[in-house]
Scaffold this active site. Structure first.
Site, PDB file in Angstrom:
ATOM      1  CE  LYS A 169       6.438   4.999  -1.899  1.00 36.26           C
ATOM      2  NZ  LYS A 169       5.715   3.719  -1.608  1.00 36.26           N
ATOM      3  N   GLY A 200       9.025   0.889  -3.766  1.00 35.52           N
ATOM      4  CA  GLY A 200       9.723   0.816  -2.485  1.00 35.52           C
ATOM      5  C   GLY A 200       8.811   1.155  -1.344  1.00 35.52           C
ATOM      6  N   GLY A 202       7.411   3.256   1.878  1.00 33.30           N
ATOM      7  CA  GLY A 202       7.261   4.673   2.156  1.00 33.30           C
ATOM      8  C   GLY A 202       8.344   5.213   3.062  1.00 33.30           C
ATOM      9  CB  VAL A 205      11.477   4.407  -1.842  1.00 31.84           C
ATOM     10  CG1 VAL A 205      11.186   5.124  -3.151  1.00 31.84           C
ATOM     11  CG2 VAL A 205      12.510   3.307  -2.064  1.00 31.84           C
ATOM     12  N   GLY A 206       9.974   6.622  -0.132  1.00 35.41           N
ATOM     13  CA  GLY A 206       9.121   7.813  -0.052  1.00 35.41           C
ATOM     14  C   GLY A 206       9.806   8.920   0.733  1.00 35.41           C
ATOM     15  CD  GLU A 244      -5.597  16.412  -3.614  1.00 36.01           C
ATOM     16  OE1 GLU A 244      -6.525  16.417  -2.786  1.00 36.01           O
ATOM     17  OE2 GLU A 244      -5.436  17.327  -4.447  1.00 36.01           O
TER      18      GLU A 244
HETATM   19  P1  NAD Z   1      -0.296   5.946   3.209  1.00 35.88           P
HETATM   20  O1  NAD Z   1      -0.253   7.354   3.643  1.00 35.88           O
HETATM   21  O2  NAD Z   1       0.060   4.894   4.185  1.00 35.88           O
HETATM   22  O3  NAD Z   1       0.670   5.711   1.970  1.00 35.88           O
HETATM   23  C1  NAD Z   1       0.571   6.476   0.792  1.00 35.88           C
HETATM   24  C2  NAD Z   1       1.890   6.438   0.066  1.00 35.88           C
HETATM   25  O4  NAD Z   1       2.873   7.094   0.861  1.00 35.88           O
HETATM   26  C3  NAD Z   1       2.429   5.028  -0.185  1.00 35.88           C
HETATM   27  O5  NAD Z   1       3.083   5.003  -1.427  1.00 35.88           O
HETATM   28  C4  NAD Z   1       3.428   4.844   0.945  1.00 35.88           C
HETATM   29  O6  NAD Z   1       4.434   3.907   0.656  1.00 35.88           O
HETATM   30  C5  NAD Z   1       4.003   6.254   1.051  1.00 35.88           C
HETATM   31  N1  NAD Z   1       4.609   6.595   2.342  1.00 35.88           N
HETATM   32  C6  NAD Z   1       4.391   6.023   3.551  1.00 35.88           C
HETATM   33  N2  NAD Z   1       5.167   6.611   4.490  1.00 35.88           N
HETATM   34  C7  NAD Z   1       5.869   7.588   3.860  1.00 35.88           C
HETATM   35  C8  NAD Z   1       6.822   8.558   4.297  1.00 35.88           C
HETATM   36  N3  NAD Z   1       7.205   8.639   5.574  1.00 35.88           N
HETATM   37  N4  NAD Z   1       7.335   9.421   3.378  1.00 35.88           N
HETATM   38  C9  NAD Z   1       6.932   9.372   2.089  1.00 35.88           C
HETATM   39  N5  NAD Z   1       6.045   8.471   1.623  1.00 35.88           N
HETATM   40  C10 NAD Z   1       5.515   7.585   2.491  1.00 35.88           C
HETATM   41  O7  NAD Z   1      -1.769   5.737   2.608  1.00 35.88           O
HETATM   42  P2  NAD Z   1      -2.389   4.419   2.013  1.00 35.88           P
HETATM   43  O8  NAD Z   1      -2.681   3.511   3.175  1.00 35.88           O
HETATM   44  O9  NAD Z   1      -1.586   3.916   0.885  1.00 35.88           O
HETATM   45  O10 NAD Z   1      -3.765   4.997   1.395  1.00 35.88           O
HETATM   46  C11 NAD Z   1      -4.878   5.255   2.167  1.00 35.88           C
HETATM   47  C12 NAD Z   1      -4.948   6.722   2.578  1.00 35.88           C
HETATM   48  O11 NAD Z   1      -4.893   7.555   1.430  1.00 35.88           O
HETATM   49  C13 NAD Z   1      -6.262   7.075   3.240  1.00 35.88           C
HETATM   50  O12 NAD Z   1      -6.036   7.873   4.381  1.00 35.88           O
HETATM   51  C14 NAD Z   1      -7.011   7.874   2.191  1.00 35.88           C
HETATM   52  O13 NAD Z   1      -7.973   8.760   2.675  1.00 35.88           O
HETATM   53  C15 NAD Z   1      -5.914   8.549   1.480  1.00 35.88           C
HETATM   54  N6  NAD Z   1      -6.349   8.917   0.115  1.00 35.88           N
HETATM   55  C16 NAD Z   1      -6.596  10.226  -0.184  1.00 35.88           C
HETATM   56  C17 NAD Z   1      -7.041  10.579  -1.448  1.00 35.88           C
HETATM   57  C18 NAD Z   1      -7.311  12.010  -1.822  1.00 35.88           C
HETATM   58  O14 NAD Z   1      -7.312  12.306  -3.029  1.00 35.88           O
HETATM   59  N7  NAD Z   1      -7.510  12.909  -0.906  1.00 35.88           N
HETATM   60  C19 NAD Z   1      -7.227   9.609  -2.405  1.00 35.88           C
HETATM   61  C20 NAD Z   1      -6.962   8.294  -2.078  1.00 35.88           C
HETATM   62  C21 NAD Z   1      -6.515   7.963  -0.797  1.00 35.88           C
END
Ligand code: NAD
Length: 478
Positions: A169, A200, A202, A205-206, A244
């Site tokens: 996803k 999709g 989060g 689909v997530g 992560e």
């Molecule tokens: P996010 O957590 O909003 O989304 C990440 C992914 O999760 C997306 O594909 C999103 O659609 C999905 N998602 C959202 N809600 C979900 C749910 N309830 N169930 C399952 N999946 C869901 O993060 P973002 O805004 O896309 O990215 C930024 C964040 O990612 C920052 O906090 C950053 O620190 C973190 N990040 C961490 C690393 C690492 O390796 N530690 C690397 C890159 C980014």
């Protein structure tokens, strides 16, 4: 304007059951550049079913067969890195040097996983037992927008090395990049169902992947808040979970560091990926006695050397934020820093000057606050933009205490004399510590302590996370 109409299930590009069309933006201009049709829960169910059907065949593959798959994926992805670079520029706005790195990282992930697998003992003799390292099953791989293609490829590479099948996803905001990756993966000619991709949201689909009973493991990169939601959602089926997550990483300037020499490293650590990096060094710790000299150098270096603007201009170092939402979030934090009583060393609210035709883009002024206390929200919360906080320390113990006083623990940066820097590095609660700007090592474990994550990716530790040890007693040696 292009509409991406397909997802990928069972080795075929198919139209999703979901009907929603989602706009894709160029963050440098703010203009809509395309649309993607999003999948829904039915698409997840079809993708998981395909991955489940493909699992027995994939689990039986030999190490040599998996190495051949990884090699084919590497070759296919390598042939598309230029296209990926263009998609990253248009859809994400990472400056050219970063976009090129992102393409290379995606392709090279398959090589690094292959090197790991080549030396990895899938069968072991432990005492009188034979231990077989078996694939954990169908895995759900969920990626963020700040390095979507890289995370798809890296997670998939280790899943394949382990003999797992996958449902991916990607970030819904990165559909053009996903499309380039997907067409490359398809050319590699892996058996149908080994990987499936559902674009999709989060929340549907997530979340559907996180609760699906036939998904054995989730590997998620994203925010800490969503990571926690995934742990809760996956608890009923006791999924293995690798997370992560976010960070608020310290950059410590020790008293024996050469201030002129460290400035480029401090800026790179803080503003990499336009500040949208989980590992960004956003809390800059300098001793009280050297603060004035450090601040003067940092301010001058940013104001003369950090160029914000057109990501295609090779002299640009900071591109736009990925979206208007992210731009507004960063603005709120800059405003909050002022309200909390921090002092602006450089930058501030609003867009930078001199954007020319890029006025509609989501650009932020590279900002540094000083007079920051570690209990302020700008020092505790992840901003995810080019905004740094300078904090002062009294002595080495104080520096370590401030650095460790955070709920996060993903990365840390130490600048100083070698022996002293190593001594401080040993005391930091962080998944990794970079001493004097050392280069990344892709075979080393990557991941966070505390609320920066669970488990590790990359190399041997990353491969372990896709395998289950099975103990055989009374079996002949392998
Ligand atoms: P996010 O957590 O909003 O989304 C990440 C992914 O999760 C997306 O594909 C999103 O659609 C999905 N998602 C959202 N809600 C979900 C749910 N309830 N169930 C399952 N999946 C869901 O993060 P973002 O805004 O896309 O990215 C930024 C964040 O990612 C920052 O906090 C950053 O620190 C973190 N990040 C961490 C690393 C690492 O390796 N530690 C690397 C890159 C980014």
């Amino acid at each position: 304007m292009r509409t991406i109409e397909h997802i990928y299930i069972d080795g075929r590009f198919v139209e999703p059951h979901g009907r929603e069309l989602f706009d894709l933006h160029n963050p440098a201009t703010g203009k809509v550049i395309g649309r993607v049709r999003l999948g829904d829960v039915e698409d997840v169910n079809a993708a998981v079913a395909a991955a489940k059907r493909a699992l027995p065949g994939m689990a039986r593959t030999t190490k040599a067969e998996r190495l051949r798959m990884l090699e084919a994926l590497h070759v296919a992805m390598r042939s598309r890195v230029k296209e990926l670079h263009e998609a990253v520029l248009d859809e994400y706005g990472a400056p050219t040097s970063r976009s090129v790195w992102m393409g290379d990282y995606a392709a090279d992930s398959f090589l690094v996983a292959a090197r790991t697998l080549a030396d990895y003992p899938l069968q072991r003799e432990i005492g009188a037992a034979r231990v077989a390292m078996e694939p954990v099953g169908v895995v759900g791989l969920i990626t963020p927008w700040n390095s979507n293609a890289g995370f798809i490829c890296n997670k998939l590479a280790y899943a394949i090395a382990a003999g797992c099948t996958a449902v991916i996803k990607p970030s819904e905001m990165s559909a053009s990049q996903t499309d380039v990756v997907l067409r490359a993966l398809h050319e590699a000619g892996l058996p149908a169902g080994v990987y499936n991709v559902v674009n999709g949201r989060g929340a549907d689909v997530g979340a559907a992947i996180a609760v699906h009973p036939d998904v054995a493991k989730i590997s998620f990169t994203g925010s800490t808040a969503v990571g926690k939601a995934i742990v809760r959602a996956s608890a009923d089926s006791l999924k293995r979970v690798t997370l992560e997550l976010g960070g608020k990483s310290p950059t410590i300037i020790l008293d024996d560091a050469d201030l002129d020499a460290v400035i480029p490293g401090v800026i790179e650590a803080g503003f990499m990926n336009s500040g949208q990096a989980c590992i960004a060094g956003t809390r800059v710790l300098v001793s009280e006695s050297r603060r004035a000299g450090f601040e003067a150098r940092l301010k001058a270096a940013i104001e003369t050397g950090v160029k914000v603007g057109d990501p295609r201009d090779p002299s640009t170092t900071v591109g736009p934020m990925v979206s208007l939402t992210q731009w507004e979030r960063v603005q709120r934090y800059i405003h909050l820093g002022l309200e909390e009583g921090a002092r602006l060393l450089t930058g501030g609210e609003g867009r930078p000057e001199g954007l020319g035709s890029y006025l509609g883009g989501y650009f932020v002024r590279p900002t540094v606050f000083t007079d920051v206390r570690n209990d302020m929200r700008i020092a505790r919360e992840e901003i995810f933009g080019p905004v740094l906080s300078i904090l002062t320390y009294r002595d080495e113990d104080d520096a370590v205490a401030i650095a460790n006083d955070t709920t996060y623990g993903l990365s840390a940066y130490v600048f100083g004399g070698q022996a002293r820097a190593e001594r401080v590095a040993d005391r930091l609660e962080s998944g990794r510590v970079v001493i004097n700007g050392a280069a990344h090592e892709p075979l080393a474990p990557f991941g966070g302590m505390k609320q920066s994550g669970l488990g590790r990716e990359n190399g041997v530790f990353g491969l372990d996370a896709y395998l289950e040890p099975k103990t055989l007693l009374g079996a002949r040696p392998a």
